[in-house]
Structure formats: structure tokens, C-alpha cells
Motif scaffolding. Structure first.
Motif, short mmCIF file in Angstrom:
data_model
loop_
_atom_site.label_atom_id
_atom_site.label_comp_id
_atom_site.label_asym_id
_atom_site.label_seq_id
_atom_site.Cartn_x
_atom_site.Cartn_y
_atom_site.Cartn_z
N ILE A 210 0.82 -1.20 0.00
CA ILE A 210 0.00 0.00 0.00
C ILE A 210 0.87 1.26 0.00
CG2 ILE A 210 -1.79 1.29 1.25
CD1 ILE A 210 -2.76 -1.47 0.35
N TRP A 211 0.51 2.21 -0.84
CA TRP A 211 1.12 3.54 -0.87
C TRP A 211 0.02 4.55 -0.60
CZ3 TRP A 211 5.50 5.90 -0.44
CH2 TRP A 211 5.60 7.23 -0.82
N THR A 212 0.30 5.57 0.22
CA THR A 212 -0.71 6.57 0.55
C THR A 212 -0.22 7.97 0.18
OG1 THR A 212 -1.56 5.20 2.35
CG2 THR A 212 -2.11 7.55 2.42
N GLU A 213 -1.13 8.75 -0.38
CA GLU A 213 -0.89 10.15 -0.73
C GLU A 213 -1.98 11.00 -0.08
OE1 GLU A 213 1.11 11.79 -3.25
OE2 GLU A 213 2.23 10.01 -3.81
N ARG A 214 -1.68 12.28 0.19
CA ARG A 214 -2.71 13.23 0.60
C ARG A 214 -3.11 13.99 -0.66
NH1 ARG A 214 -4.89 14.73 5.14
NH2 ARG A 214 -3.21 13.84 6.41
N ILE A 215 -4.36 13.92 -1.01
CA ILE A 215 -4.85 14.51 -2.26
C ILE A 215 -4.65 16.02 -2.23
CG2 ILE A 215 -6.89 14.86 -3.72
CD1 ILE A 215 -7.90 12.12 -2.62
N GLY A 216 -3.92 16.50 -3.23
CA GLY A 216 -3.71 17.93 -3.39
C GLY A 216 -2.53 18.50 -2.62
N PHE A 217 -1.76 17.65 -1.92
CA PHE A 217 -0.64 18.14 -1.13
C PHE A 217 0.62 17.33 -1.43
CE2 PHE A 217 -4.25 19.82 1.07
CZ PHE A 217 -3.83 21.07 1.47
N ASN A 218 1.75 17.87 -1.00
CA ASN A 218 3.05 17.26 -1.30
C ASN A 218 3.46 16.17 -0.33
OD1 ASN A 218 3.52 18.97 0.89
ND2 ASN A 218 5.59 19.45 0.21
N ALA A 219 2.71 15.98 0.76
CA ALA A 219 3.05 14.96 1.76
C ALA A 219 1.78 14.52 2.48
CB ALA A 219 4.06 15.52 2.76
N VAL A 220 1.85 13.38 3.13
CA VAL A 220 0.72 12.90 3.90
C VAL A 220 0.61 13.68 5.21
CG1 VAL A 220 -0.28 10.91 5.11
CG2 VAL A 220 0.77 10.62 2.85
N TYR A 221 1.75 13.86 5.90
CA TYR A 221 1.79 14.58 7.17
C TYR A 221 2.96 15.56 7.16
CZ TYR A 221 -1.27 10.86 8.85
OH TYR A 221 -2.31 10.00 9.01
N ALA A 222 2.85 16.61 7.96
CA ALA A 222 3.95 17.56 8.13
C ALA A 222 4.33 17.58 9.60
CB ALA A 222 3.53 18.96 7.69
N ILE A 223 5.60 17.37 9.88
CA ILE A 223 6.10 17.41 11.25
C ILE A 223 6.94 18.66 11.39
CG2 ILE A 223 7.52 16.23 12.96
CD1 ILE A 223 6.77 13.60 11.52
N GLY A 224 6.50 19.57 12.22
CA GLY A 224 7.24 20.81 12.44
C GLY A 224 7.24 21.76 11.26
N GLY A 225 6.31 21.58 10.37
CA GLY A 225 6.23 22.46 9.20
C GLY A 225 4.81 22.50 8.68
#
Length: 90
Positions: free
Chosen positions: A68-83
Motif C-alpha cells: 500500500i502507498w498513501t498520498e494526501r490529495i492535493g498536497f506534497n506529503a501525507v503529514y507535516a512534522i514541524g512544518g
């Protein structure tokens, strides 16, 4: 979870390619921006939702052990840590 036949790098490569070339044009709509799309990189089946566990579980239920591969639709990453997440261009 490690996949017995595919490396993490290969899952990422396939997932990104499938998303960009086959799934993104269908799912990147106003209603889906920010949601997660999990992709079975072997069957190209996908699930959309707000929770990573739910979307991945839907695919795993159909194909136990799926890669399984996961993407966040419309964004460059699934999660942002400290950004912050950066919105991608449609």
C-alpha cells in the motif's frame, strides 16, 4: 510492514506513478482535497478517506498483505512534522 516481493523504494515508485498517471485526474476534486488516498500498487485499487488506518484497512481486507502507498490529495506529503503541507498544482 515489509512486503515480501517489493522494497519500500519500489512501493513508493509504483505508488507515485500510479497516483500521478491514473488516479490523480479522477480524485483531485474540491471535495477530496486534503483527504487520503491509499493505493494497492499491485492491483491499482484505491480507497479515499480521512484516516490512514481506515483507507489501508479497506484495501488489506480485499488483498491481505497488499503493498500500500498513501498520498494526501492535493498536497506534497501525507503529514507535516514541524512544518506545513504544501498544496500542489492541479
Amino acid at each position: 510492514m515489509l512486503h515480501p516481493n517489493l522494497s519500500s523504494e519500489e512501493i513508493a515508485r509504483r505508488g507515485k506513478e500510479i497516483y500521478e498517471n491514473h488516479i490523480r485526474p479522477q480524485v483531485e476534486t474540491v471535495n477530496n482535497i486534503g483527504k487520503l488516498v491509499s493505493i494497492d500498487v499491485e492491483t491499482r485499487e484505491y480507497a479515499i478517506g480521512d484516516d490512514l488506518v481506515v483507507t489501508s484497512s479497506q484495501l488489506q481486507a480485499k488483498h491481505p498483505g497488499a503493498a500500500i502507498w498513501t498520498e494526501r490529495i492535493g498536497f506534497n506529503a501525507v503529514y507535516a512534522i514541524g512544518g506545513t503541507l504544501v498544496r500542489t498544482e492541479a
